[in-house]
Design a protein around this motif. Structure first.
Motif, PDB file in Angstrom:
ATOM      1  N   THR A  14      46.313 -48.055  15.731  1.00 50.60           N
ATOM      2  CA  THR A  14      46.354 -48.968  14.590  1.00 50.60           C
ATOM      3  C   THR A  14      47.742 -49.553  14.347  1.00 50.60           C
ATOM      4  O   THR A  14      47.905 -50.761  14.205  1.00 50.60           O
ATOM      5  N   PHE A  15      48.765 -48.698  14.320  1.00 54.67           N
ATOM      6  CA  PHE A  15      50.096 -49.162  13.931  1.00 54.67           C
ATOM      7  C   PHE A  15      50.697 -50.079  14.997  1.00 54.67           C
ATOM      8  O   PHE A  15      51.339 -51.087  14.673  1.00 54.67           O
ATOM      9  N   ASP A  36      47.728 -46.316  26.934  1.00 56.96           N
ATOM     10  CA  ASP A  36      47.025 -45.450  25.980  1.00 56.96           C
ATOM     11  C   ASP A  36      46.124 -44.504  26.764  1.00 56.96           C
ATOM     12  O   ASP A  36      45.573 -44.894  27.795  1.00 56.96           O
ATOM     13  N   LYS A  41      40.466 -48.368  24.187  1.00 58.53           N
ATOM     14  CA  LYS A  41      41.476 -48.923  23.274  1.00 58.53           C
ATOM     15  C   LYS A  41      42.498 -49.743  24.058  1.00 58.53           C
ATOM     16  O   LYS A  41      42.903 -50.839  23.665  1.00 58.53           O
ATOM     17  N   LEU A  58      51.763 -42.113  29.101  1.00 60.39           N
ATOM     18  CA  LEU A  58      53.225 -42.173  29.011  1.00 60.39           C
ATOM     19  C   LEU A  58      53.861 -41.771  30.343  1.00 60.39           C
ATOM     20  O   LEU A  58      54.855 -42.368  30.765  1.00 60.39           O
ATOM     21  N   THR A  73      52.535 -43.202  19.129  1.00 61.54           N
ATOM     22  CA  THR A  73      51.501 -42.181  19.277  1.00 61.54           C
ATOM     23  C   THR A  73      51.418 -41.352  17.998  1.00 61.54           C
ATOM     24  O   THR A  73      52.133 -41.616  17.027  1.00 61.54           O
ATOM     25  N   GLN A  74      50.590 -40.305  18.036  1.00 58.11           N
ATOM     26  CA  GLN A  74      50.437 -39.461  16.853  1.00 58.11           C
ATOM     27  C   GLN A  74      51.779 -38.872  16.430  1.00 58.11           C
ATOM     28  O   GLN A  74      52.599 -38.514  17.281  1.00 58.11           O
ATOM     29  N   ASN A  75      51.941 -38.676  15.132  1.00 59.81           N
ATOM     30  CA  ASN A  75      53.269 -38.354  14.592  1.00 59.81           C
ATOM     31  C   ASN A  75      53.896 -37.066  15.125  1.00 59.81           C
ATOM     32  O   ASN A  75      55.105 -36.962  15.227  1.00 59.81           O
ATOM     33  N   HIS A  78      55.992 -37.413  18.820  1.00 60.47           N
ATOM     34  CA  HIS A  78      57.143 -38.298  19.059  1.00 60.47           C
ATOM     35  C   HIS A  78      58.345 -37.622  19.708  1.00 60.47           C
ATOM     36  O   HIS A  78      58.962 -38.192  20.600  1.00 60.47           O
ATOM     37  N   VAL A  96      58.199 -43.385  13.070  1.00 64.49           N
ATOM     38  CA  VAL A  96      58.569 -42.153  12.352  1.00 64.49           C
ATOM     39  C   VAL A  96      57.426 -41.157  12.417  1.00 64.49           C
ATOM     40  O   VAL A  96      56.277 -41.575  12.522  1.00 64.49           O
ATOM     41  N   THR A 124      60.762 -47.834   8.380  1.00 68.65           N
ATOM     42  CA  THR A 124      60.399 -49.048   7.645  1.00 68.65           C
ATOM     43  C   THR A 124      61.129 -49.167   6.297  1.00 68.65           C
ATOM     44  O   THR A 124      61.485 -50.266   5.877  1.00 68.65           O
ATOM     45  N   ARG A 166      41.224 -39.708  12.926  1.00 67.70           N
ATOM     46  CA  ARG A 166      41.447 -40.575  14.097  1.00 67.70           C
ATOM     47  C   ARG A 166      42.556 -39.992  14.979  1.00 67.70           C
ATOM     48  O   ARG A 166      42.407 -39.868  16.180  1.00 67.70           O
ATOM     49  N   ARG A 167      43.650 -39.604  14.353  1.00 65.57           N
ATOM     50  CA  ARG A 167      44.798 -39.116  15.139  1.00 65.57           C
ATOM     51  C   ARG A 167      44.537 -37.739  15.747  1.00 65.57           C
ATOM     52  O   ARG A 167      44.969 -37.453  16.858  1.00 65.57           O
ATOM     53  N   HIS A 186      60.781 -41.581   4.940  1.00 59.94           N
ATOM     54  CA  HIS A 186      60.634 -42.773   4.093  1.00 59.94           C
ATOM     55  C   HIS A 186      61.380 -42.598   2.763  1.00 59.94           C
ATOM     56  O   HIS A 186      61.872 -43.564   2.189  1.00 59.94           O
ATOM     57  N   HIS A 339      54.823 -53.675   6.073  1.00 59.03           N
ATOM     58  CA  HIS A 339      55.665 -52.730   5.331  1.00 59.03           C
ATOM     59  C   HIS A 339      56.839 -53.449   4.664  1.00 59.03           C
ATOM     60  O   HIS A 339      57.995 -53.242   5.014  1.00 59.03           O
TER      61      HIS A 339
HETATM   62  N1  LIG Z   1      55.634 -46.881   7.753  1.00 66.45           N
HETATM   63  C1  LIG Z   1      55.668 -46.334   8.952  1.00 66.45           C
HETATM   64  O1  LIG Z   1      56.728 -46.146   9.488  1.00 66.45           O
HETATM   65  C2  LIG Z   1      54.370 -45.924   9.632  1.00 66.45           C
HETATM   66  C3  LIG Z   1      53.139 -46.395   9.158  1.00 66.45           C
HETATM   67  C4  LIG Z   1      51.985 -46.063   9.877  1.00 66.45           C
HETATM   68  C5  LIG Z   1      52.084 -45.259  11.006  1.00 66.45           C
HETATM   69  N2  LIG Z   1      53.296 -44.808  11.410  1.00 66.45           N
HETATM   70  C6  LIG Z   1      53.419 -43.954  12.619  1.00 66.45           C
HETATM   71  O2  LIG Z   1      52.813 -44.609  13.723  1.00 66.45           O
HETATM   72  C7  LIG Z   1      52.258 -43.660  14.601  1.00 66.45           C
HETATM   73  C8  LIG Z   1      50.938 -44.141  15.141  1.00 66.45           C
HETATM   74  O3  LIG Z   1      49.969 -44.159  14.107  1.00 66.45           O
HETATM   75  P1  LIG Z   1      48.505 -44.761  14.353  1.00 66.45           P
HETATM   76  O4  LIG Z   1      47.826 -44.676  13.056  1.00 66.45           O
HETATM   77  O5  LIG Z   1      48.599 -46.052  15.056  1.00 66.45           O
HETATM   78  O6  LIG Z   1      47.916 -43.655  15.359  1.00 66.45           O
HETATM   79  P2  LIG Z   1      46.624 -43.793  16.276  1.00 66.45           P
HETATM   80  O7  LIG Z   1      46.046 -42.429  16.379  1.00 66.45           O
HETATM   81  O8  LIG Z   1      45.762 -44.918  15.812  1.00 66.45           O
HETATM   82  O9  LIG Z   1      47.213 -44.200  17.710  1.00 66.45           O
HETATM   83  C9  LIG Z   1      47.932 -43.317  18.504  1.00 66.45           C
HETATM   84  C10 LIG Z   1      47.571 -43.626  19.958  1.00 66.45           C
HETATM   85  O10 LIG Z   1      48.491 -42.986  20.836  1.00 66.45           O
HETATM   86  C11 LIG Z   1      47.799 -42.680  22.021  1.00 66.45           C
HETATM   87  N3  LIG Z   1      48.533 -41.664  22.818  1.00 66.45           N
HETATM   88  C12 LIG Z   1      48.842 -40.397  22.486  1.00 66.45           C
HETATM   89  N4  LIG Z   1      49.493 -39.775  23.498  1.00 66.45           N
HETATM   90  C13 LIG Z   1      49.624 -40.684  24.479  1.00 66.45           C
HETATM   91  C14 LIG Z   1      50.205 -40.651  25.780  1.00 66.45           C
HETATM   92  N5  LIG Z   1      50.777 -39.528  26.271  1.00 66.45           N
HETATM   93  N6  LIG Z   1      50.167 -41.774  26.542  1.00 66.45           N
HETATM   94  C15 LIG Z   1      49.575 -42.907  26.076  1.00 66.45           C
HETATM   95  N7  LIG Z   1      49.001 -42.997  24.850  1.00 66.45           N
HETATM   96  C16 LIG Z   1      49.024 -41.896  24.056  1.00 66.45           C
HETATM   97  C17 LIG Z   1      46.453 -42.159  21.520  1.00 66.45           C
HETATM   98  O11 LIG Z   1      45.464 -42.198  22.527  1.00 66.45           O
HETATM   99  C18 LIG Z   1      46.185 -43.115  20.341  1.00 66.45           C
HETATM  100  O12 LIG Z   1      45.375 -44.208  20.739  1.00 66.45           O
HETATM  101  C19 LIG Z   1      52.154 -42.368  13.802  1.00 66.45           C
HETATM  102  O13 LIG Z   1      52.972 -41.433  14.421  1.00 66.45           O
HETATM  103  C20 LIG Z   1      52.682 -42.653  12.441  1.00 66.45           C
HETATM  104  O14 LIG Z   1      53.565 -41.652  11.977  1.00 66.45           O
HETATM  105  C21 LIG Z   1      54.437 -45.131  10.750  1.00 66.45           C
END
Ligand SMILES: NC(=O)c1ccc[n+]([C@@H]2O[C@H](COP(=O)([O-])OP(=O)(O)OC[C@H]3O[C@@H](n4cnc5c(N)ncnc54)[C@H](O)[C@@H]3O)[C@@H](O)[C@H]2O)c1
Length: 403
Positions: A14-15, A36, A41, A58, A73-75, A78, A96, A124, A166-167, A186, A339
């Motif tokens: 999503t992000f 991904d 996706k 990755l 990717t998932q938080n 990272h 983040v 952000t 989802r994550r 944040h 944001h």
């Molecule tokens: N304000 C902000 O700074 C803010 C706002 C929203 C989200 N975020 C951050 O953005 C990140 C992503 O959030 P999201 O909601 O998009 O998550 P999401 O779950 O929708 O997407 C994460 C994607 O990463 C992929 N992935 C994981 N490991 C992988 C790998 N080794 N190789 C390739 N792909 C891989 C997963 O398959 C998944 O599709 C989160 O960590 C979140 O903390 C930050």
């Protein structure tokens, strides 16, 4: 001649949707490739953004000829993923948080020193209008000496069930109930990025969750965490005190900063923001500077959104009068932002840093100062609020060549 970059976006969830078009549009980026683990996706995003080269993970991006990797990717992934990318010789942009343990963040600092690559956390809050305003006022010296700050990040779990399902997939409860102070950037960055002071000591209290949905329960998440809200009081290196709230059960939302100096103060709440001076006593509304051109995308246009985001004004897709858009590439004009106007500035910071070797403001040393105080705050709450020292990794050099 400045080298144009090849950028690999890892995680097309999503992000990332909000960032792919910005990396594509940046004039210092030659090509964007995607990766991904989820094939469907990945194929969908490649089609949507007209991207030809994709990688299944990755690992494959690290083995490719990209110059930089942007991690969405998932938080909780990272830290190790950024480390892997830097060890493969890539510049790294990370959503983040930068990491979730002291070991991970220490490894990242070392990896930057050894690889001499750019690392940037996409904080952000750094480009939120009120934070920019306070940074300007601080630089002018108008606050006088800072005596007290308070910042918060309120994100009720009502809006997070779907996100964490989802994550986290079928095991989502393991990662959903993380300690709120493990996601402190944040709020902390709103103070630290303004005054440059770092947090040196902390005492923190946790609120034991009351809701029976298994999220913040000792036996359901991997941290055995039962706190849904945490409040920490920090001693700062400039002698001031700072209170940080990270709440996940709260009838409120968003990020907020109040900052008090000996000459003047900044205060904000949902009704508006004011600059306050004691002599002559005055309080000036700042809303005209902070109001963004909130162009909200349609639900189906694929740009970052959630039902919650669309229901509130906290995401602000445009920019505010205080944003210096003249520093952005002309190619960004008309593209979506997010944001509170921060996305375009973050992408530009990273790409320019990779090209010039000048460290971005949200470099690894600064990322550590946004994160580590929260990790230690959680430890303090586990010890009944005992005051603990906050470790520090030092100041950032100006350029990679200074490493
Ligand atoms: N304000 C902000 O700074 C803010 C706002 C929203 C989200 N975020 C951050 O953005 C990140 C992503 O959030 P999201 O909601 O998009 O998550 P999401 O779950 O929708 O997407 C994460 C994607 O990463 C992929 N992935 C994981 N490991 C992988 C790998 N080794 N190789 C390739 N792909 C891989 C997963 O398959 C998944 O599709 C989160 O960590 C979140 O903390 C930050």
């Amino acid at each position: 001649m400045i080298k144009r970059l090849k950028v690999g976006i890892v995680g097309t969830g999503t992000f990332a949707q909000a960032f792919i078009p910005l990396f594509q549009a940046h004039p210092l980026v030659e090509e964007v490739v995607l990766s991904d683990l989820d094939e469907e996706k990945l194929a969908g995003s490649a089609r949507k953004f007209g991207i030809k080269t994709t990688f299944p993970s990755l690992d494959d991006v690290c083995g490719s000829d990209v110059d930089a990797i942007a991690i969405f990717t998932q938080n909780w992934l990272h830290g190790p993923q950024a480390l892997q990318a830097m060890e493969a010789g890539k510049h790294v942009y990370s959503a983040v948080p930068s990491a979730i343990t002291m070991t991970e963040i220490a490894e990242l600092v070392k990896a930057v020193q050894q690889s001499k690559r750019i690392y940037m956390v996409g904080e952000t809050s750094y480009y939120y209008p009120h934070v920019i305003y306070c940074r300007q006022k601080y630089k002018e010296g108008t606050f006088g000496n800072i005596v007290y700050g308070e910042a918060e990040y309120y994100h009720d779990f009502d809006g997070l069930y779907e996100v964490f399902k989802r994550r986290g997939g079928h095991d989502w409860l393991k990662t959903a109930g993380s300690p709120p102070m493990h996601y402190p950037t944040h709020s902390i960055s709103q103070v630290v990025s303004v005054t440059g002071a770092r947090m040196t000591h902390v005492s923190c209290c946790g609120f034991v969750d009351l809701i029976d949905d298994q999220v913040f329960k000792k036996d359901s998440n991997q941290w055995s965490n039962e706190y849904s809200n945490q409040t920490a009081l920090f001693r700062m290196s400039d002698g001031s005190c700072c209170r940080i709230n990270e709440f996940r059960r709260i009838g409120n939302y968003g990020e907020r900063l109040n900052l008090f100096g000996t000459k003047a103060s900044f205060e904000m709440n949902h009704a508006g923001a004011v600059w306050v001076e004691k002599r002559p006593a005055m309080a000036e509304s700042l809303d005209h500077l902070f109001k963004t051109s909130a162009r909200k995308p349609e639900a189906e246009d694929g740009v970052f959104h959630s039902t919650e985001a669309l229901a509130t004004d906290s995401y602000f897709y445009g920019t505010a009068p205080i944003h210096d858009t003249s520093r952005l590439p002309i190619e960004f004009k008309g593209l979506n932002n997010g944001h509170k106007g921060s996305h375009q500035f973050l992408v530009d910071d990273f790409v320019v840093s990779c090209s010039t070797g000048v460290l971005p403001p949200n470099n690894i040393w600064q990322a550590a100062r946004y994160l580590v105080p929260g990790l230690i705050a959680h430890e303090s709450s586990l010890q009944g609020g005992k005051q603990l020292e906050v470790p520090d990794f030092g100041d950032a050099p100006a350029r990679l060549s200074d490493l």
